[in-house]
Design an enzyme around this catalytic site. Structure first.
Site, mmCIF file in Angstrom:
data_model
loop_
_atom_site.group_PDB
_atom_site.id
_atom_site.type_symbol
_atom_site.label_atom_id
_atom_site.label_comp_id
_atom_site.label_asym_id
_atom_site.label_seq_id
_atom_site.Cartn_x
_atom_site.Cartn_y
_atom_site.Cartn_z
ATOM 1 N N ASP A 51 -30.088 10.556 11.866
ATOM 2 C CA ASP A 51 -29.421 11.749 11.339
ATOM 3 C C ASP A 51 -30.435 12.654 10.631
ATOM 4 O O ASP A 51 -30.085 13.730 10.141
ATOM 5 C CB ASP A 51 -28.216 11.408 10.451
ATOM 6 C CG ASP A 51 -28.568 10.580 9.245
ATOM 7 O OD1 ASP A 51 -29.734 10.147 9.118
ATOM 8 O OD2 ASP A 51 -27.668 10.356 8.398
ATOM 9 N N SER A 52 -31.721 12.258 10.643
ATOM 10 C CA SER A 52 -32.797 13.176 10.245
ATOM 11 C C SER A 52 -32.805 14.373 11.189
ATOM 12 O O SER A 52 -33.466 15.385 10.931
ATOM 13 C CB SER A 52 -34.158 12.463 10.272
ATOM 14 O OG SER A 52 -34.338 11.757 11.482
ATOM 15 N N ASP A 90 -27.671 6.788 14.402
ATOM 16 C CA ASP A 90 -27.139 6.804 13.045
ATOM 17 C C ASP A 90 -25.674 7.209 13.033
ATOM 18 O O ASP A 90 -25.269 8.135 13.751
ATOM 19 C CB ASP A 90 -27.909 7.824 12.191
ATOM 20 C CG ASP A 90 -29.007 7.171 11.388
ATOM 21 O OD1 ASP A 90 -28.869 5.989 11.021
ATOM 22 O OD2 ASP A 90 -30.009 7.852 11.129
ATOM 23 N N LYS A 118 -26.456 2.444 13.219
ATOM 24 C CA LYS A 118 -27.002 2.180 11.881
ATOM 25 C C LYS A 118 -26.170 2.974 10.876
ATOM 26 O O LYS A 118 -25.782 4.112 11.149
ATOM 27 C CB LYS A 118 -28.473 2.614 11.815
ATOM 28 C CG LYS A 118 -29.080 2.572 10.421
ATOM 29 C CD LYS A 118 -30.590 2.689 10.464
ATOM 30 C CE LYS A 118 -31.147 4.086 10.498
ATOM 31 N NZ LYS A 118 -30.742 4.974 9.383
ATOM 32 N N GLU A 120 -25.684 3.494 6.331
ATOM 33 C CA GLU A 120 -26.371 3.284 5.050
ATOM 34 C C GLU A 120 -25.495 2.511 4.078
ATOM 35 O O GLU A 120 -24.340 2.872 3.850
ATOM 36 C CB GLU A 120 -26.751 4.644 4.455
ATOM 37 C CG GLU A 120 -27.707 5.422 5.342
ATOM 38 C CD GLU A 120 -28.121 6.761 4.741
ATOM 39 O OE1 GLU A 120 -27.756 7.073 3.581
ATOM 40 O OE2 GLU A 120 -28.817 7.518 5.440
ATOM 41 N N GLU A 187 -35.827 1.703 3.280
ATOM 42 C CA GLU A 187 -36.430 3.020 3.048
ATOM 43 C C GLU A 187 -36.846 3.165 1.588
ATOM 44 O O GLU A 187 -36.024 2.969 0.670
ATOM 45 C CB GLU A 187 -35.428 4.127 3.423
ATOM 46 C CG GLU A 187 -36.021 5.515 3.163
ATOM 47 C CD GLU A 187 -35.348 6.639 3.929
ATOM 48 O OE1 GLU A 187 -34.379 6.391 4.676
ATOM 49 O OE2 GLU A 187 -35.810 7.792 3.779
HETATM 50 O O1 KIV Z 1 -32.421 9.387 10.271
HETATM 51 C C1 KIV Z 1 -33.515 8.845 10.270
HETATM 52 O O2 KIV Z 1 -34.507 9.355 10.793
HETATM 53 C C2 KIV Z 1 -33.625 7.569 9.626
HETATM 54 C C3 KIV Z 1 -34.994 7.092 9.295
HETATM 55 C C4 KIV Z 1 -35.193 7.192 7.838
HETATM 56 C C5 KIV Z 1 -35.198 5.720 9.739
HETATM 57 O O3 KIV Z 1 -32.663 6.944 9.311
#
Ligand code: KIV
Length: 262
Positions: A51-52, A90, A118, A120, A187
């Site tokens: 989600d970056s 994500d 993934k 958080e 992280e």
């Molecule tokens: O969204 C992302 O790029 C991430 C990285 C911090 C692993 O979750």
């Protein structure tokens, strides 16, 4: 057009086995077809549609504005590369607030081509993690600095320096491993705590800004390639200055069309 690189498909078990063999796990982010294809050709075993996306593609200040519809669009694009790598995605902000949301949205990401998701958090999202796993979708945990909480946190801070954070990280990592996550991203965790977690749990830890003691490392690919000169990320030493190279190439082409034959 060839759409799949050669070699066996990387599975969740293959990623777990890398830890058992003491083989480091390199992981990178991708948000579209060409980058997924290039990372896969370079032999990266784990590719994350992170989600970056928010900051490195969509121009948002942080990850809290990325929607499921944004993620699905980019997961589909990445999945069209049919990578040999395991393709994870994500779960965006607020897409796993409840167990029902978590399962519905994880399924949508899986239908779009994600082979794992993934999210958080640790013990606070355990019912959601159990339900995602119960629906047959492999899960990657994410502990330490949680970018989806950056607004409450007032910035990106290193975690694990104080006893309460240290204890919470150990308990969260234990809980995620016990419930069946197959890897955990750490992280901005102190290298001491990241190494302790890595030794303590049987599933791989994948660090970002958490020292070299993790089983693997993940980076946001545009940071590694020096594509975003307006962001300075302390824990990344770019291996390319793509921004400068792009500007030089474009300037040369511009000069060429202005003065052909010179
Ligand atoms: O969204 C992302 O790029 C991430 C990285 C911090 C692993 O979750």
């Amino acid at each position: 057009m060839q759409t799949q690189s050669k070699g066996p498909k990387i599975t969740v078990d293959a990623i777990k086995t890398m830890k058992q063999r003491g083989e480091k796990i390199p992981a990178l982010t991708a948000y579209d077809f060409p980058m997924t294809r290039l990372l896969d050709d370079a032999g990266i075993p784990l590719i994350l549609v992170g989600d970056s996306l928010a900051m490195v593609v969509l121009g948002y200040p942080n990850t809290t504005q990325v929607t499921m519809s944004d993620m699905l669009h980019h997961v589909r694009a990445a999945a069209r590369a049919h990578p040999k790598a395991l393709l994870a995605a994500d779960m965006p902000y607020r897409s796993y607030d409840t167990v029902d949301d978590a399962v519905r949205n994880a399924r949508l990401l899986a239908e779009a081509g994600a082979e794992a998701v993934k999210a958080e958090g640790g013990r606070s999202i355990l019912p959601q993690v159990r339900a995602i796993l119960g629906s047959g979708i492999p899960f990657i945990g994410h502990l330490g600095m949680l970018p989806q909480h950056v607004l409450e946190e007032g910035g990106y801070h290193i975690k694990g320096k104080i006893d309460s954070e240290h204890e919470a990280l150990l308990a969260d990592a234990d809980a995620l491993a016990e419930v069946g996550a197959f890897a955990i991203v750490l992280e901005l965790v102190t290298s001491r705590v990241a190494s302790e977690i890595t030794k303590r749990i049987s599933i791989p830890t994948i660090g970002i800004g958490s020292g070299s003691g993790c089983d693997g490392q993940i980076l946001v690919t545009p940071d590694l390639l020096g594509m975003l000169p307006w962001f300075h990320v302390k824990h990344v030493k770019p291996t390319l200055n793509a921004a400068e190279q792009i500007k030089t190439a474009v300037t040369e082409w511009k000069q060429l069309i202005r003065a052909p034959g010179k």
